[in-house]
Write a protein that holds these residues in place. Sequence first.
Motif, PDB file in Angstrom:
ATOM      1  N   LEU A  11     -50.517  19.569 -30.248  1.00  0.00           N
ATOM      2  CA  LEU A  11     -51.470  20.303 -29.420  1.00  0.00           C
ATOM      3  C   LEU A  11     -51.265  21.801 -29.624  1.00  0.00           C
ATOM      4  O   LEU A  11     -50.131  22.260 -29.813  1.00  0.00           O
ATOM      5  N   GLN A  12     -52.365  22.542 -29.562  1.00  0.00           N
ATOM      6  CA  GLN A  12     -52.296  23.982 -29.781  1.00  0.00           C
ATOM      7  C   GLN A  12     -53.023  24.703 -28.652  1.00  0.00           C
ATOM      8  O   GLN A  12     -54.098  24.299 -28.210  1.00  0.00           O
ATOM      9  N   GLU A  13     -52.397  25.761 -28.160  1.00  0.00           N
ATOM     10  CA  GLU A  13     -52.991  26.596 -27.119  1.00  0.00           C
ATOM     11  C   GLU A  13     -52.784  28.048 -27.518  1.00  0.00           C
ATOM     12  O   GLU A  13     -51.643  28.520 -27.591  1.00  0.00           O
ATOM     13  N   GLY A  14     -53.893  28.742 -27.776  1.00  0.00           N
ATOM     14  CA  GLY A  14     -53.772  30.100 -28.302  1.00  0.00           C
ATOM     15  C   GLY A  14     -53.175  30.041 -29.694  1.00  0.00           C
ATOM     16  O   GLY A  14     -53.625  29.327 -30.571  1.00  0.00           O
ATOM     17  N   GLY A  15     -52.117  30.793 -29.927  1.00  0.00           N
ATOM     18  CA  GLY A  15     -51.456  30.759 -31.235  1.00  0.00           C
ATOM     19  C   GLY A  15     -50.218  29.895 -31.243  1.00  0.00           C
ATOM     20  O   GLY A  15     -49.431  29.968 -32.194  1.00  0.00           O
ATOM     21  N   ARG A  16     -50.014  29.070 -30.202  1.00  0.00           N
ATOM     22  CA  ARG A  16     -48.783  28.288 -30.080  1.00  0.00           C
ATOM     23  C   ARG A  16     -49.099  26.793 -30.205  1.00  0.00           C
ATOM     24  O   ARG A  16     -50.010  26.285 -29.561  1.00  0.00           O
ATOM     25  N   ALA A  17     -48.346  26.093 -31.075  1.00  0.00           N
ATOM     26  CA  ALA A  17     -48.535  24.657 -31.280  1.00  0.00           C
ATOM     27  C   ALA A  17     -47.254  23.918 -30.895  1.00  0.00           C
ATOM     28  O   ALA A  17     -46.142  24.411 -31.117  1.00  0.00           O
ATOM     29  N   GLY A  45     -51.939  23.420 -18.365  1.00  0.00           N
ATOM     30  CA  GLY A  45     -51.482  24.290 -19.431  1.00  0.00           C
ATOM     31  C   GLY A  45     -50.476  23.595 -20.340  1.00  0.00           C
ATOM     32  O   GLY A  45     -49.824  22.616 -19.955  1.00  0.00           O
ATOM     33  N   LEU A  46     -50.333  24.118 -21.568  1.00  0.00           N
ATOM     34  CA  LEU A  46     -49.473  23.481 -22.563  1.00  0.00           C
ATOM     35  C   LEU A  46     -47.997  23.571 -22.183  1.00  0.00           C
ATOM     36  O   LEU A  46     -47.237  22.630 -22.408  1.00  0.00           O
ATOM     37  N   LYS A  47     -47.576  24.676 -21.576  1.00  0.00           N
ATOM     38  CA  LYS A  47     -46.166  24.819 -21.195  1.00  0.00           C
ATOM     39  C   LYS A  47     -45.775  23.783 -20.142  1.00  0.00           C
ATOM     40  O   LYS A  47     -44.688  23.186 -20.207  1.00  0.00           O
ATOM     41  N   ALA A  48     -46.667  23.567 -19.170  1.00  0.00           N
ATOM     42  CA  ALA A  48     -46.379  22.576 -18.132  1.00  0.00           C
ATOM     43  C   ALA A  48     -46.323  21.169 -18.717  1.00  0.00           C
ATOM     44  O   ALA A  48     -45.457  20.365 -18.364  1.00  0.00           O
ATOM     45  N   ALA A  49     -47.244  20.880 -19.645  1.00  0.00           N
ATOM     46  CA  ALA A  49     -47.229  19.563 -20.289  1.00  0.00           C
ATOM     47  C   ALA A  49     -45.967  19.380 -21.126  1.00  0.00           C
ATOM     48  O   ALA A  49     -45.393  18.288 -21.174  1.00  0.00           O
ATOM     49  N   GLU A  50     -45.528  20.456 -21.772  1.00  0.00           N
ATOM     50  CA  GLU A  50     -44.304  20.380 -22.571  1.00  0.00           C
ATOM     51  C   GLU A  50     -43.097  20.093 -21.685  1.00  0.00           C
ATOM     52  O   GLU A  50     -42.243  19.262 -22.016  1.00  0.00           O
ATOM     53  N   ALA A  51     -43.029  20.761 -20.535  1.00  0.00           N
ATOM     54  CA  ALA A  51     -41.905  20.525 -19.619  1.00  0.00           C
ATOM     55  C   ALA A  51     -41.929  19.106 -19.057  1.00  0.00           C
ATOM     56  O   ALA A  51     -40.883  18.516 -18.784  1.00  0.00           O
TER      57      ALA A  51
END
Length: 404
Positions: A11-17, A45-51
């Motif tokens: 998954l990618q959000e902005g410039g972060r995958a 958000g991607l950070k929350a999903a990652e955590a």
Amino acid sequence: MVEIPEWQIRLQEGGRAVWFNLGTRNVEVAARKAREIYLDSLAHGLKAAEAHFKRPAPPPSPTVEEFIAIYNEILKSVDAPPIHRTAYRYCLDLSRICRLVRVQRIRDLTAEKIKEFKILYLEHGRRHGRSEDSLKVSMSTILRNAAAIFSRQLLQAYQDRGLSLNNPFVGQRLRRISVTPYEPLGCDVIDRLWRRSKLLRDGDPDAPPPVRRNRRWHPADFRCPHADAYALLLLELGLGLRRNEADKAEWAWITTAPNGQRLLTVKETAFFRPKSKESRTIPIAAELFRELMTLRERFGPSSPFIVPGLALMPSNKRQPNHLRYRCERAHRVLAEWLRIQGITGHRPCHRLRKEFGSYVATAFGLFAAQKLLGHSSPQVTADFYSGLTQLPQPQIVQLTASTP
């Protein structure tokens, strides 16, 4: 190029995958988990999903408690996992073995430690006066339960997560439990049970007053009505339900077929999950249906359950480690009444289900008994739940010599 053993998504959000390991080789399971991760990333958000979903690497030498946590996590992604209560028993027995031989890290559980457990377990049981046969059967059950955590499928799953283990139970000779064929009660005993069941329902004026023998249990007064215990008798002897099925049975399970036949379908509800994970339908005899409807009028419409009992919270979110019975008091009353009627043994209520299975197997065949009891195979029914309620009467064929 390295081949990844399990499905992954990026998954990618902005410039972060971010890569997410889905923890399974099954395409359908992986697709469901990928969708869950994607929707979570959209909402939070991607950070929350990652955590939330990124799986930490297992410790190189996990403790027994850490290993059990890894096992429970892996069960969420394997094919055909055991039900929650069964997996809980597996973990309890593994912990029991490790405590007795003083193993704190799972890598220290070796074949030699298993042999040490056998010696210590037998010595402890003998000191407490347990019979040799009972000890060996119990020890074999503990070892079999713990060994299930080290199946080939699970060892591969541990290795996929970076935890390489050897199976400490390889080469262990575990005693198989001998099966004693079930011997049904006589027809006269069953007829007497049905005749006297009305006294359980309405009260027996000739019953002796109860005598309390210990502080933990108040004996039932059978001079008073016990309609709830009578309802359990109808469900377990008349329809072959398991104790937990009868305890959680709802009026909504009873339906009418187009031909007028009354049916009871054991199925999943907010409070109950079938043991076999599949529903089954049982025909209800006309007289039994009338008795159930009479009880429904007697109990009133206040509860969706057939047998009155304690209120329950829905169990959809998490299965309990142990079975919880709404009608514990009614079950105890029924067991006490059955013993008075001469139905002895450790689990007199379970004999009712076996009697139902024996009757169906004798009258309609083993396959019908398997389906109505909800067993995975006819062999289970034949080994544990059915015997001939009466011997067949084969016709005598007279052989005569032919005239030359």
